[in-house]
Motif scaffolding. Structure first.
Motif, PDB file in Angstrom:
ATOM      1  N   MET A 190       0.851  -1.189   0.000  1.00  0.00           N
ATOM      2  CA  MET A 190       0.000   0.000   0.000  1.00  0.00           C
ATOM      3  C   MET A 190       0.894   1.248   0.000  1.00  0.00           C
ATOM      4  O   MET A 190       1.570   1.540   0.986  1.00  0.00           O
ATOM      5  CB  MET A 190      -0.927   0.019   1.213  1.00  0.00           C
ATOM      6  CG  MET A 190      -1.922   1.187   1.206  1.00  0.00           C
ATOM      7  SD  MET A 190      -2.986   1.215   2.676  1.00  0.00           S
ATOM      8  CE  MET A 190      -4.085  -0.159   2.341  1.00  0.00           C
ATOM      9  N   ALA A 238      -5.103  -0.186   7.198  1.00  0.00           N
ATOM     10  CA  ALA A 238      -4.338  -1.333   6.694  1.00  0.00           C
ATOM     11  C   ALA A 238      -4.169  -2.408   7.763  1.00  0.00           C
ATOM     12  O   ALA A 238      -4.239  -3.612   7.464  1.00  0.00           O
ATOM     13  CB  ALA A 238      -2.973  -0.863   6.197  1.00  0.00           C
ATOM     14  N   ILE A 295      -0.345  -6.324   4.850  1.00  0.00           N
ATOM     15  CA  ILE A 295      -0.395  -5.126   4.008  1.00  0.00           C
ATOM     16  C   ILE A 295       0.781  -4.252   4.432  1.00  0.00           C
ATOM     17  O   ILE A 295       0.842  -3.779   5.572  1.00  0.00           O
ATOM     18  CB  ILE A 295      -1.726  -4.368   4.158  1.00  0.00           C
ATOM     19  CG1 ILE A 295      -2.883  -5.249   3.678  1.00  0.00           C
ATOM     20  CG2 ILE A 295      -1.693  -3.055   3.369  1.00  0.00           C
ATOM     21  CD1 ILE A 295      -4.252  -4.602   3.772  1.00  0.00           C
ATOM     22  N   LEU A 300      -8.953   4.774  -1.151  1.00  0.00           N
ATOM     23  CA  LEU A 300      -8.054   3.732  -1.626  1.00  0.00           C
ATOM     24  C   LEU A 300      -8.264   3.568  -3.131  1.00  0.00           C
ATOM     25  O   LEU A 300      -9.398   3.459  -3.605  1.00  0.00           O
ATOM     26  CB  LEU A 300      -8.367   2.416  -0.908  1.00  0.00           C
ATOM     27  CG  LEU A 300      -7.391   1.259  -1.106  1.00  0.00           C
ATOM     28  CD1 LEU A 300      -6.035   1.581  -0.495  1.00  0.00           C
ATOM     29  CD2 LEU A 300      -7.954  -0.019  -0.472  1.00  0.00           C
TER      30      LEU A 300
END
Length: 324
Positions: free
Chosen positions: A34, A52, A63, A254
Motif C-alpha cells: 500500500m 491497513a 499489508i 483507496l
C-alpha cells in the motif's frame, strides 16, 4: 477461417470472464503493498496505517505500507498508476489525489483514467494552527496581525495541490493576507517546523495535527468544517472568521491502477468497510474527528467526478496555478 478465428476469440473472452471470479476467490495470495505518497507520521499515513492494520486481519495477508513522498504526492501516485492491475499494489491517498491535476501546470497523471477507485474511507476537517508565540486566538485576530506586518508571517503546507495548500491560498486571497506558503514533503515536517517557530502557521487535517494541539505545541484558531467540532467547541470555523459559507474537508480513499478486476475491487471495498466498522478502529477515528464513509466503488468514482467539478470551479475563480 473466419469462423475459426471467431470461435477462438469467443473462447478467449469466455476464459477471461471466467478467470475474474476465480482470481478474486484466491485473492489475496501474497502480501499487498500500500503506497502512501507522503512521509510517515502525517494524517494520510496515520489513517492509512489504522485501516491497513485491520484490513490485513480481514484479508489474511500482510499489508505493507510503502511511504513514497515527493512532488506533492505525485511520485507515489505515479508509481501506483504504473503498477500491475492485479490488486497487489494499492494507493492510499487523500483528496489531493484529485485536486493536484487541477492546479498543476504540467499534468503527470489523469485522476480518473489512470486509477481504479476502490473505496472512500472517510473524511475529516482541517485545523488552522499557529505556533504558540504567534499573536491571535482566532483566525480573525491572526489575520489582523498578519495584515499589520505584510510579508512577515508565513504558512507551511504539506504539499502543493493538497487541501492544506488550497485552504491557505483561499485564506490569503479572501482575507487579503501577504503570507508566503512554504512547501514541505508531508504533514510531519510541515507541523514540526511550525512547532519549532520556523514557520508561523499551517492548515492540516485533524488526524495528524490533533496530538500537537492536545500537547499545547500548536494552537488551533479555526476549523474548516461548516460547524464547530464537538471535540473543540471553543474553536471557531473559518466561515465564522471572515469567510462566510466556507467549508473544505479532506477525504481519504483507496485506489488501484487502472483496469483492476471488478471482483478484486469489490473484495477490497468490502474489506475497507468491514475494517472501519471495527469498534477499536471507530474509537480511534473518533479521537481524530474522522468520519467514516460507506460507499461502493461506483459511488466513490462519482464523488471523484463531483469533486473535480466543484473544486475545479474554486481553483479557476481563485486563479490557483502552480509549477512544482
Amino acid at each position: 477461417m473466419k469462423l475459426l478465428s471467431r470461435a477462438i476469440a469467443g473462447l478467449g473472452l469466455a476464459l477471461l470472464s471466467a478467470t475474474g471470479p476465480a482470481l478474486a476467490q484466491g485473492y489475496p495470495a501474497k502480501p499487498i503493498r500500500m503506497i502512501v505518497p507522503y512521509t510517515p507520521g502525517g494524517s494520510i499515513d496515520t489513517v492509512g496505517r489504522i485501516v491497513a492494520d485491520e484490513m490485513q486481519r480481514i484479508l489474511g495477508q500482510p499489508i505493507v505500507i510503502d511511504n513514497k513522498p515527493g512532488a506533492s504526492g505525485m511520485i507515489g501516485s505515479q508509481e501506483a498508476a504504473r503498477a500491475p492491475a492485479d490488486g497487489y499494489t494499492l494507493l492510499f491517498n487523500a483528496s489531493s489525489q484529485v485536486y493536484m491535476p487541477l492546479v498543476i501546470g504540467r499534468k503527470t497523471y489523469d485522476a480518473e483514467k489512470d486509477f481504479t477507485p476502490v473505496a472512500q474511507v472517510g473524511y475529516v476537517p482541517l485545523a488552522v494552527v499557529l505556533n504558540p508565540a504567534v499573536p491571535g486566538k482566532t483566525l480573525a485576530e491572526f489575520a489582523a496581525s498578519a495584515r499589520s506586518q505584510p510579508g512577515k508571517l508565513t504558512w507551511a503546507t504539506s504539499g502543493l495541490g493538497t487541501t492544506s495548500h488550497l485552504t491557505e491560498e483561499m485564506i490569503n486571497r479572501q482575507l487579503k493576507l501577504d503570507m508566503e506558503i512554504v512547501l514541505y514533503k508531508g504533514a510531519a515536517p510541515q507541523l514540526t517546523d511550525v512547532v519549532g517557530g520556523h514557520v508561523s502557521a499551517a492548515v492540516s487535517p485533524l488526524p495528524g495535527v490533533s496530538p500537537f494541539i492536545k500537547a499545547g505545541k500548536l494552537k488551533a484558531v479555526a476549523v474548516t468544517s461548516a460547524k464547530r467540532l464537538a471535540s473543540m467547541p471553543d474553536v471557531p470555523t473559518v466561515a465564522e472568521s471572515g469567510m462566510p459559507g466556507f467549508e473544505l474537508l479532506s477525504w481519504y480513499g483507496l485506489w488501484g491502477p487502472a483496469n483492476m478486476s471488478k471482483e478484486v475491487v469489490a473484495k477490497l471495498n468490502a474489506a475497507v468497510h468491514q475494517a472501519v466498522k471495527n469498534p477499536t478502529v471507530r474509537a480511534r477515528f473518533a479521537e481524530l474527528s474522522f468520519e467514516t464513509a460507506d460507499n461502493t466503488p461506483a459511488q466513490f468514482a462519482g464523488l471523484i467526478q463531483d469533486e473535480i467539478r466543484r473544486v475545479g470551479q474554486v481553483v479557476k475563480a481563485a486563479n490557483i496555478r502552480i509549477d512544482p
